[in-house]
Design a protein around this motif. Structure first.
Motif, PDB file in Angstrom:
ATOM      1  N   SER A  75     -23.983  19.378  14.180  1.00  0.00           N
ATOM      2  CA  SER A  75     -22.732  19.976  14.634  1.00  0.00           C
ATOM      3  C   SER A  75     -22.095  20.833  13.543  1.00  0.00           C
ATOM      4  O   SER A  75     -22.168  20.510  12.354  1.00  0.00           O
ATOM      5  N   ALA A  76     -21.437  21.901  13.958  1.00  0.00           N
ATOM      6  CA  ALA A  76     -20.686  22.723  13.014  1.00  0.00           C
ATOM      7  C   ALA A  76     -19.382  22.054  12.588  1.00  0.00           C
ATOM      8  O   ALA A  76     -18.713  22.548  11.676  1.00  0.00           O
ATOM      9  N   PHE A  77     -19.020  20.947  13.215  1.00  0.00           N
ATOM     10  CA  PHE A  77     -17.777  20.255  12.893  1.00  0.00           C
ATOM     11  C   PHE A  77     -17.970  19.182  11.819  1.00  0.00           C
ATOM     12  O   PHE A  77     -17.305  19.202  10.789  1.00  0.00           O
ATOM     13  N   TYR A  78     -18.882  18.233  12.072  1.00  0.00           N
ATOM     14  CA  TYR A  78     -19.089  17.113  11.154  1.00  0.00           C
ATOM     15  C   TYR A  78     -20.339  16.344  11.565  1.00  0.00           C
ATOM     16  O   TYR A  78     -20.816  16.474  12.703  1.00  0.00           O
ATOM     17  N   PRO A  79     -20.885  15.520  10.668  1.00  0.00           N
ATOM     18  CA  PRO A  79     -22.018  14.664  11.021  1.00  0.00           C
ATOM     19  C   PRO A  79     -21.562  13.563  11.986  1.00  0.00           C
ATOM     20  O   PRO A  79     -20.357  13.287  12.097  1.00  0.00           O
ATOM     21  N   PRO A  80     -22.499  12.896  12.661  1.00  0.00           N
ATOM     22  CA  PRO A  80     -22.137  11.815  13.593  1.00  0.00           C
ATOM     23  C   PRO A  80     -21.840  10.512  12.867  1.00  0.00           C
ATOM     24  O   PRO A  80     -22.429   9.462  13.157  1.00  0.00           O
ATOM     25  N   LEU A  81     -20.956  10.581  11.895  1.00  0.00           N
ATOM     26  CA  LEU A  81     -20.538   9.411  11.122  1.00  0.00           C
ATOM     27  C   LEU A  81     -19.014   9.404  11.116  1.00  0.00           C
ATOM     28  O   LEU A  81     -18.386  10.412  10.803  1.00  0.00           O
ATOM     29  N   SER A  82     -18.421   8.274  11.438  1.00  0.00           N
ATOM     30  CA  SER A  82     -16.970   8.278  11.629  1.00  0.00           C
ATOM     31  C   SER A  82     -16.227   7.142  10.946  1.00  0.00           C
ATOM     32  O   SER A  82     -15.001   7.068  11.056  1.00  0.00           O
ATOM     33  N   SER A  83     -16.941   6.262  10.254  1.00  0.00           N
ATOM     34  CA  SER A  83     -16.262   5.083   9.685  1.00  0.00           C
ATOM     35  C   SER A  83     -16.502   4.931   8.183  1.00  0.00           C
ATOM     36  O   SER A  83     -17.214   4.016   7.763  1.00  0.00           O
ATOM     37  N   PRO A  84     -15.957   5.765   7.309  1.00  0.00           N
ATOM     38  CA  PRO A  84     -15.087   6.905   7.611  1.00  0.00           C
ATOM     39  C   PRO A  84     -15.896   8.176   7.855  1.00  0.00           C
ATOM     40  O   PRO A  84     -17.083   8.219   7.598  1.00  0.00           O
ATOM     41  N   ARG A  85     -15.199   9.213   8.354  1.00  0.00           N
ATOM     42  CA  ARG A  85     -15.852  10.503   8.565  1.00  0.00           C
ATOM     43  C   ARG A  85     -16.190  11.134   7.218  1.00  0.00           C
ATOM     44  O   ARG A  85     -15.385  11.107   6.285  1.00  0.00           O
ATOM     45  N   VAL A  86     -17.387  11.695   7.128  1.00  0.00           N
ATOM     46  CA  VAL A  86     -17.810  12.407   5.920  1.00  0.00           C
ATOM     47  C   VAL A  86     -18.316  13.791   6.317  1.00  0.00           C
ATOM     48  O   VAL A  86     -18.757  14.005   7.445  1.00  0.00           O
ATOM     49  N   GLY A  87     -18.259  14.731   5.388  1.00  0.00           N
ATOM     50  CA  GLY A  87     -18.870  16.037   5.596  1.00  0.00           C
ATOM     51  C   GLY A  87     -18.175  16.948   6.579  1.00  0.00           C
ATOM     52  O   GLY A  87     -18.794  17.881   7.101  1.00  0.00           O
ATOM     53  N   ASP A  88     -16.894  16.734   6.857  1.00  0.00           N
ATOM     54  CA  ASP A  88     -16.155  17.590   7.782  1.00  0.00           C
ATOM     55  C   ASP A  88     -16.135  19.028   7.240  1.00  0.00           C
ATOM     56  O   ASP A  88     -15.771  19.264   6.091  1.00  0.00           O
ATOM     57  N   SER A  89     -16.520  19.991   8.085  1.00  0.00           N
ATOM     58  CA  SER A  89     -16.587  21.396   7.655  1.00  0.00           C
ATOM     59  C   SER A  89     -15.229  22.079   7.639  1.00  0.00           C
ATOM     60  O   SER A  89     -15.103  23.187   7.115  1.00  0.00           O
TER      61      SER A  89
END
Length: 231
Positions: free
Chosen positions: A132-146
């Motif tokens: 995704s151009a938004f972020y990786p499918p990791l949310s706890s916590p979110r990492v790599g947000d563009s």
């Protein structure tokens, strides 16, 4: 009654040399053929036009070469949230592609970049895959947000039109996350191609079930952009 707000943005996902025939390291079938459609859309009055790039460091976790004994396309690797080892997912492995600064990471040269407002580089964390151009499918916590969602919201965007490569991976993931972020989302079918075109029909149904509309250039939602007078 006032018409609902309509502030459309265009996201061109990863239209890079490594994803295009004839010499791309991870060439999508007929990937280069979408160029005319992309340049046509870039001439439309979107309020924001964004191009994204896979921008991987050497040795990225998505490369089969980073995993001794594993093969591109057929092997998978476990991706772990670097800030929460209990959060994991399986990701397909690929040939080395879109390495930072390499010719293959460049956007296709005939793309009309004079009409692109912003280039977003994604997939820069060596230990995390990011379709995704938004972020990786990791949310706890979110990492790599563009930062893409924040940019769209800052500009008041309501509707997101997604094109680029590849339809069944980065385009699909970007569209799905755009829905999660609260945008109305359209994939313009002529502006994308799939890694596995024989499965695209099935993938379209899956996307539509998640709130993503997959439409053609002649559809009224694309025509609506042409009539946009706010851009």
């Amino acid at each position: 009654m006032a018409e609902p707000a309509f502030e459309p943005a265009l996201i061109i996902v990863d239209f890079q040399e490594d994803f295009c025939p004839p010499s791309g390291a991870l060439a999508v079938p007929q990937g280069r053929s979408i160029l005319t459609t992309l340049n046509t859309l870039l001439a439309y009055p979107f309020v924001l036009k964004i191009a994204t790039k896979d921008w991987h460091p050497a040795g990225h976790i998505s490369f089969a070469s980073s995993h001794p004994g594993k093969e591109a396309f057929t092997s998978f690797a476990t991706i772990t949230n670097p800030q929460n080892p209990s959060e994991k997912y399986e990701s397909r492995l690929w040939p080395d592609h879109c390495v930072q600064g390499s010719p293959g990471a460049e956007l296709v040269k005939d793309l009309d970049l004079s009409k692109v407002d912003r280039i977003v580089e994604k997939g820069q964390m060596a230990s995390v895959e990011m379709y995704s151009a938004f972020y990786p499918p990791l949310s706890s916590p979110r990492v790599g947000d563009s930062g893409l969602s924040a940019l769209l919201k800052e500009k008041g965007v309501t509707d997101v039109y997604v094109v680029g490569l590849a339809a069944d991976y980065c385009v699909a993931a970007t569209a799905e996350d755009a829905v999660k972020e609260g945008f109305k989302v359209v994939i313009v079918e002529e502006g994308t191609r799939a890694v596995e075109p024989e499965k695209w029909g099935e993938k379209k149904k899956e996307l539509e079930g998640k709130g993503v509309r997959v439409l053609g250039m002649k559809g009224k939602e694309v025509g609506r952009v042409m009539l946009n007078t706010k851009a």
